[in-house]
Scaffold this active site. Structure first.
Site, PDB file in Angstrom:
ATOM      1  N   GLY A  61       9.583   8.466   7.263  1.00 47.72           N
ATOM      2  CA  GLY A  61      10.348   9.398   6.442  1.00 47.72           C
ATOM      3  C   GLY A  61      11.667   9.748   7.090  1.00 47.72           C
ATOM      4  N   SER A  62      12.495  10.444   6.306  1.00 45.49           N
ATOM      5  CA  SER A  62      13.860  10.685   6.767  1.00 45.49           C
ATOM      6  C   SER A  62      13.936  11.821   7.767  1.00 45.49           C
ATOM      7  CB  SER A  62      14.756  10.999   5.572  1.00 45.49           C
ATOM      8  OG  SER A  62      14.344  12.213   4.989  1.00 45.49           O
ATOM      9  N   CYS A  63      12.831  12.518   8.016  1.00 45.73           N
ATOM     10  CA  CYS A  63      12.976  13.719   8.845  1.00 45.73           C
ATOM     11  C   CYS A  63      12.131  13.803  10.104  1.00 45.73           C
ATOM     12  CB  CYS A  63      12.786  14.952   7.978  1.00 45.73           C
ATOM     13  SG  CYS A  63      14.167  15.125   6.848  1.00 45.73           S
ATOM     14  N   LEU A  64      10.816  13.602  10.017  1.00 44.60           N
ATOM     15  CA  LEU A  64      10.025  13.832  11.241  1.00 44.60           C
ATOM     16  C   LEU A  64      10.545  12.984  12.408  1.00 44.60           C
ATOM     17  CD1 LEU A  64       6.290  14.377  10.123  1.00 44.60           C
ATOM     18  CD2 LEU A  64       8.144  16.015  10.283  1.00 44.60           C
TER      19      LEU A  64
ATOM     20  N   ASP B  47      14.097  14.221  13.460  1.00 48.18           N
ATOM     21  CA  ASP B  47      14.191  15.561  14.029  1.00 48.18           C
ATOM     22  C   ASP B  47      13.609  15.616  15.441  1.00 48.18           C
ATOM     23  OD1 ASP B  47      15.391  16.207  11.673  1.00 48.18           O
ATOM     24  OD2 ASP B  47      13.736  17.374  10.851  1.00 48.18           O
TER      25      ASP B  47
END
Ligand code: NAD
Ligand code: UGA
Length: 440
Positions: free
Chosen positions: A264-267, A270
């Protein structure tokens, strides 16, 4: 109230529809012509059916529109939400070019504006970014002072793709970081119809809350994966273990599903960004390293299982079902399907891939593998299949489909099928953290 949302992505559109549903007039500004056209025809630019339904209703009612004119959209609005992408650079740092560009547009508007406006950063940015980079771009470009002439807030977003609108309408918490009381109060008022807990902080704390949250989720998944890999080698069903562990309220049942790793684009982005920030302060971030190290290896657990079962992957035909980073989305950013398939190919396997919605996005990333137009077709003549994303339709695979395989072996890379049902349908079931009972 008129609200401007810059960026018609998952966060921007969910925010726009949420404020539209609360009765505000919303304009969504984006530099991407295709996205603007999609929104204005009532369509979501990505697969998110409940969001699209409400979007289409609001567009028809004239409560929501999209525009390529970022300046014009921001000019008329009391609140300007910045929801642009902040992807990873190869160093792990976030790329803030879009954030700076959006801030420059806002600065131009502030320069000419007579009214007090509140600028709200919703993009995920490492602590200090809002108060340094964004503030500086806004102040230099507008020749005005944050706090005195305009408000500056940081309001992180916690939605999950696949339930974007619901998560925006019923958030677990609303974090309002503000440069001063005036703009913090104004944002509190804007959110007042939503009853979720509201937490007021300064700008940097709000930024850090977002990272602390995503890092914890990522940590839980890497923990579950590590436990599952050990369980597999011991011949223990990790679901039984993790479900029992999760009954302890200090551990909790959610985000303990083992699989092929978090995409995914975040975990991933980040965790990398916080590690990079920590390193820049000479802090090593050992836990962050470990979480990422487990995640980097996890897609290869499926090949490990298959090599045990098939002996070799050389010239074996493997069906990979699900290419998005999880089921029910067409987003392929950081999908584990990429390292999974690359690993299979490196071991000499032939890959046939299928996804119900994300295939056209995935083809751009891996144009040379074979694609099937249905799960059934992908299974034709396969020596094994790997479920990479938990799409509901894979739950319906049965004898009719599995019997088309040369060797009906299923590796459940998301642990969402029921082993006994797969076995009943004539296939051998393996999973991350699950080995059939009579295996050595
Ligand atoms: P996205 O890539 O889907 O959308 C970003 C949009 O911003 C694009 O349509 C792009 O064209 C537009 N844009 C870029 N620069 C612009 C500019 N200067 N002016 C106007 N528009 C511009 O991104 P996303 O997934 O919605 O994520 C946005 C931010 O929110 C990121 O920081 C992300 O980490 C964070 N976030 C994302 C999610 C999620 O589930 N996707 C959840 C929480 C937080
Ligand atoms: C995640 C967070 O869940 C959101 O709260 C956050 O707002 C968002 O990132 C963000 O900051 O962008 P999302 O990217 O939509 O949301 O995806 P998740 O549902 O968290 O799943 C991420 C990955 O972890 C997927 O690959 C999924 O398959 C995997 N996962 C999830 C597991 O392997 N096990 C689990 O138990 C849960």
């Amino acid at each position: 109230m008129r609200v401007c949302v810059i960026g018609a992505g998952y966060v921007g559109l969910a925010t726009a529809v949420m404020f539209g549903k609360l009765g505000h007039e919303v304009v969504c500004a984006d530099v991407d012509e295709r996205r603007v056209r999609a929104v204005n025809s009532g369509k979501s630019p990505f697969y998110e059916p409940p969001l699209e339904k409400e979007l289409s209703r609001l567009v028809k009612k004239g409560m929501l529109k999209a525009s390529k004119d970022v300046l014009g959209s921001a000019r008329e609005s009391a609140f300007i939400f910045i929801c642009v992408q902040t992807p990873s650079l190869s160093s792990g740092r976030i790329d803030i070019r879009a954030l700076k560009a959006a801030s420059r547009s806002v600065a131009k508007v502030l320069r000419k504006s007579e009214d007090y406006k509140v600028v709200v950063v919703k993009s995920t940015v490492v602590p200090s970014t809002t108060d340094t980079v964004v503030r500086e771009v806004l102040e230099v470009g507008s020749k005005k002072t944050a706090g005195r002439d305009f408000g500056l807030c940081m309001n992180p977003e916690f939605l999950q793709e696949g339930s974007a609108l619901k998560d925006s309408m019923e958030p677990t918490r609303i974090v309002i970081g503000a440069i001063d009381k005036r703009c913090g109060n104004a944002l509190m008022k804007l959110y007042s119809p939503i009853s979720s807990d509201k937490i007021r902080t300064d700008l940097r704390t709000a930024e850090m809350i977002k990272y602390a949250s995503n890092v914890f989720l990522a940590t839980k998944i890497s923990y579950a994966n590590e436990m599952a890999n050990i369980c597999y080698r011991l011949g223990i069903d990790s679901d039984v273990v993790l479900n029992a562990a999760g009954k302890d309220p200090r551990i909790g049942p959610l985000f303990l599903k083992p699989g092929l790793g978090f995409g995914g684009s975040c975990l991933p982005k980040d965790v990398k960004a916080l590690r990079q920030k920590a390193r820049s302060m000479q802090y090593p971030g050992r836990l962050l390293n470990a979480v990422l190290a487990v995640n980097d290896e996890q897609p290869f657990e499926a090949s490990f299982i298959l090599k045990e079962v098939l002996g070799t992957l050389e010239r074996r035909r493997i069906a990979v079902l699900g290419l998005s980073f999880k089921g029910n989305v067409d987003d392929v950013r950081e999908t584990r399907a990429i390292p999974l398939i690359a690993g299979l190919l490196a071991s000499g396997a032939e890959v046939v891939a299928y996804d119900p919605m994300a295939a056209s996005n995935f083809i751009e990333l891996m144009p040379t593998i074979m694609y099937a137009s249905s799960a059934k077709e992908a299974l034709d003549g396969a020596d094994a299949c790997i479920i990479q994303a938990d799409w509901p339709e894979f739950k319906r695979l049965g004898r009719k489909e599995f019997s088309r395989m040369r060797n009906p072996v299923v590796v459940d890379g998301r642990r969402f099928l029921v082993p006994a049902e797969v076995e009943k349908a004539g296939a051998r079931y393996y999973g991350i953290g699950y080995k059939p009972a009579n295996e050595p």
